[in-house]
Write an enzyme that holds these catalytic residues in place. Structure first.
Site, PDB file in Angstrom:
ATOM      1  N   LEU A  21      37.845  46.677  45.321  1.00 51.14           N
ATOM      2  CA  LEU A  21      39.249  46.274  45.174  1.00 51.14           C
ATOM      3  C   LEU A  21      40.022  47.406  44.496  1.00 51.14           C
ATOM      4  O   LEU A  21      39.521  48.036  43.568  1.00 51.14           O
ATOM      5  CB  LEU A  21      39.353  45.011  44.306  1.00 51.14           C
ATOM      6  CG  LEU A  21      38.663  43.755  44.844  1.00 51.14           C
ATOM      7  CD1 LEU A  21      38.732  42.632  43.807  1.00 51.14           C
ATOM      8  CD2 LEU A  21      39.315  43.313  46.147  1.00 51.14           C
ATOM      9  N   ASP A  62      32.261  45.768  44.178  1.00 49.09           N
ATOM     10  CA  ASP A  62      32.719  46.033  42.801  1.00 49.09           C
ATOM     11  C   ASP A  62      31.644  45.771  41.744  1.00 49.09           C
ATOM     12  O   ASP A  62      31.947  45.784  40.555  1.00 49.09           O
ATOM     13  CB  ASP A  62      33.923  45.135  42.482  1.00 49.09           C
ATOM     14  CG  ASP A  62      35.193  45.565  43.218  1.00 49.09           C
ATOM     15  OD1 ASP A  62      35.783  46.570  42.818  1.00 49.09           O
ATOM     16  OD2 ASP A  62      35.558  44.904  44.205  1.00 49.09           O
ATOM     17  N   GLU A  67      30.775  44.744  33.426  1.00 49.09           N
ATOM     18  CA  GLU A  67      31.434  44.156  32.243  1.00 49.09           C
ATOM     19  C   GLU A  67      32.138  42.841  32.572  1.00 49.09           C
ATOM     20  O   GLU A  67      32.236  41.945  31.732  1.00 49.09           O
ATOM     21  CB  GLU A  67      32.475  45.134  31.688  1.00 49.09           C
ATOM     22  CG  GLU A  67      33.362  44.522  30.620  1.00 49.09           C
ATOM     23  CD  GLU A  67      34.440  45.445  30.095  1.00 49.09           C
ATOM     24  OE1 GLU A  67      35.219  45.982  30.897  1.00 49.09           O
ATOM     25  OE2 GLU A  67      34.488  45.630  28.880  1.00 49.09           O
ATOM     26  N   ASP A  68      32.625  42.730  33.819  1.00 43.92           N
ATOM     27  CA  ASP A  68      33.417  41.555  34.165  1.00 43.92           C
ATOM     28  C   ASP A  68      32.588  40.281  34.318  1.00 43.92           C
ATOM     29  O   ASP A  68      33.142  39.191  34.376  1.00 43.92           O
ATOM     30  CB  ASP A  68      34.210  41.827  35.455  1.00 43.92           C
ATOM     31  CG  ASP A  68      35.277  42.890  35.219  1.00 43.92           C
ATOM     32  OD1 ASP A  68      35.890  42.864  34.143  1.00 43.92           O
ATOM     33  OD2 ASP A  68      35.467  43.754  36.102  1.00 43.92           O
ATOM     34  N   ARG A  87      34.403  38.671  44.131  1.00 41.96           N
ATOM     35  CA  ARG A  87      33.484  39.161  43.107  1.00 41.96           C
ATOM     36  C   ARG A  87      32.701  38.040  42.419  1.00 41.96           C
ATOM     37  O   ARG A  87      31.806  38.312  41.620  1.00 41.96           O
ATOM     38  CB  ARG A  87      34.267  39.942  42.039  1.00 41.96           C
ATOM     39  CG  ARG A  87      34.993  41.169  42.565  1.00 41.96           C
ATOM     40  CD  ARG A  87      35.425  42.066  41.421  1.00 41.96           C
ATOM     41  NE  ARG A  87      34.281  42.443  40.606  1.00 41.96           N
ATOM     42  CZ  ARG A  87      34.365  42.998  39.396  1.00 41.96           C
ATOM     43  NH1 ARG A  87      35.539  43.241  38.868  1.00 41.96           N
ATOM     44  NH2 ARG A  87      33.282  43.314  38.713  1.00 41.96           N
ATOM     45  N   ARG A 138      43.503  37.624  36.506  1.00 41.27           N
ATOM     46  CA  ARG A 138      42.091  37.267  36.647  1.00 41.27           C
ATOM     47  C   ARG A 138      41.607  36.225  35.616  1.00 41.27           C
ATOM     48  O   ARG A 138      40.607  35.546  35.855  1.00 41.27           O
ATOM     49  CB  ARG A 138      41.228  38.530  36.484  1.00 41.27           C
ATOM     50  CG  ARG A 138      41.548  39.665  37.445  1.00 41.27           C
ATOM     51  CD  ARG A 138      41.066  39.345  38.850  1.00 41.27           C
ATOM     52  NE  ARG A 138      41.390  40.399  39.785  1.00 41.27           N
ATOM     53  CZ  ARG A 138      40.648  41.484  39.975  1.00 41.27           C
ATOM     54  NH1 ARG A 138      39.549  41.660  39.279  1.00 41.27           N
ATOM     55  NH2 ARG A 138      41.006  42.386  40.865  1.00 41.27           N
ATOM     56  N   HIS A 165      43.533  44.704  33.555  1.00 41.77           N
ATOM     57  CA  HIS A 165      42.896  43.922  32.492  1.00 41.77           C
ATOM     58  C   HIS A 165      43.460  44.311  31.125  1.00 41.77           C
ATOM     59  O   HIS A 165      44.061  45.382  30.973  1.00 41.77           O
ATOM     60  CB  HIS A 165      41.386  44.229  32.473  1.00 41.77           C
ATOM     61  CG  HIS A 165      40.626  43.684  33.636  1.00 41.77           C
ATOM     62  ND1 HIS A 165      39.745  44.454  34.368  1.00 41.77           N
ATOM     63  CD2 HIS A 165      40.586  42.445  34.184  1.00 41.77           C
ATOM     64  CE1 HIS A 165      39.203  43.708  35.314  1.00 41.77           C
ATOM     65  NE2 HIS A 165      39.700  42.489  35.232  1.00 41.77           N
ATOM     66  N   CYS A 261      33.956  49.050  31.638  1.00 43.57           N
ATOM     67  CA  CYS A 261      33.597  48.099  32.698  1.00 43.57           C
ATOM     68  C   CYS A 261      32.228  48.353  33.326  1.00 43.57           C
ATOM     69  O   CYS A 261      31.711  47.478  33.996  1.00 43.57           O
ATOM     70  CB  CYS A 261      34.647  47.992  33.784  1.00 43.57           C
ATOM     71  SG  CYS A 261      35.415  49.451  34.220  1.00 43.57           S
TER      72      CYS A 261
END
Ligand code: CIR
Length: 267
Positions: A21, A62, A67-68, A87, A138, A165, A261
């Site tokens: 993305l 991705d 980290e996400d 994701r 998000r 973010h 990330c």
């Protein structure tokens, strides 16, 4: 406080990273991105007790942005429900790895955010014992409510006014020092963080990408390629006797990736 980390989780970059993305479409050189990510991994390996590699997954372009997928607060791991539909499946492999880690780290507790919560770990900044959560495209209020239930009195929500973010424009160099991109929206985002942390102050850097650093022990990972910000960061590191590792992440930046990330760090 100690910034030592016993474990770091990373996830190799898939070949499908060319389909990651992007807020602003730009062609990605996947080979180059791979080399940049490998270098990041090797630097981190030298700084933590044990590096855990979560298997790559071509289905998720991705997924190197591990980290996400979760937030790690002391000995608690909270598995996120990632905000982007494409994701969302990335978290299961991370859950499996952390679940396995419980066999050697029995104090590790695992929680999952549940629907309708959505949260990307990039929206969470831990600093001075507080957990700052950016409300972004998000991450939603329901995630904040679920985190508040897990960590009463520690969660502070704030709007993400710039960047993908919260940590796209700021990060913690230490518990008293917030690095902030020198732009009005980032200043606005930094204000409630500084207000919640008496004694903390901000250092401003001209480049948003350079405001995101990874602090591990007495070392700090910074972005290569931003000379004006680098001068400021090198000075801040020197004053604190930190070793600086400069990393060129230019191809990952094209997919809105920052330094934080690409890893999950466990104290
Ligand atoms: C995304 O849009 O989700 C990825 N291309 C970038 C995620 C970066 N993650 C992070 O900063 N924590």
């Amino acid at each position: 406080m100690s910034y030592q980390r016993r474990y770091a989780l990373v996830r190799p970059l898939p070949r499908s990273f060319s389909f990651a993305l992007q807020q602003s479409p730009a062609p990605i050189d996947v080979d180059r991105a791979h080399v940049q990510h490998e270098r990041y991994t090797e630097v981190l390996r030298s700084l933590v007790g044990q590096l855990i590699v979560v298997p790559a997954d071509e289905r998720y372009p991705d997924s190197c942005f591990i980290e996400d997928t979760a937030i790690l607060v002391e000995s608690t791991a909270v598995i996120a429900r990632i905000g982007a539909d494409s994701r969302r499946g990335e978290s299961s492999a991370v859950y499996s790895v952390l679940h396995k880690l419980q066999q050697i780290e029995p104090s590790l507790r695992l929680h999952r955010l549940t629907e309708p919560a959505t949260l990307d770990g990039g929206d969470v900044l831990q600093m001075g014992g507080k957990i700052f959560v950016g409300l972004s495209k998000r991450t939603n209020k329901e995630a904040v409510a679920q985190l508040e239930a897990l960590f009463p009195g520690r969660v502070v929500a704030l709007p993400v006014a710039a960047g993908l973010h919260l940590k796209s424009v700021l990060s913690a160099l230490d518990d008293a020092t917030l690095l902030v991109a020198d732009q009005p929206a980032a200043h606005e985002m930094a204000a409630p963080i500084l207000a919640a942390l008496p004694g903390a102050s901000a250092i401003h850097v001209p480049d948003a990408a350079a405001a995101n650093v990874v602090r591990v022990g007495d070392a700090v990972l910074i972005q290569d390629g931003f000379p004006a910000s680098e001068t400021i960061l090198m000075d801040a590191a020197r004053v604190r006797s930190l070793t600086v590792h400069k990393l060129d992440m230019s191809e990952l930046i094209k997919a809105d990736g920052a330094l934080t990330c690409c890893s999950l760090l466990l104290a």
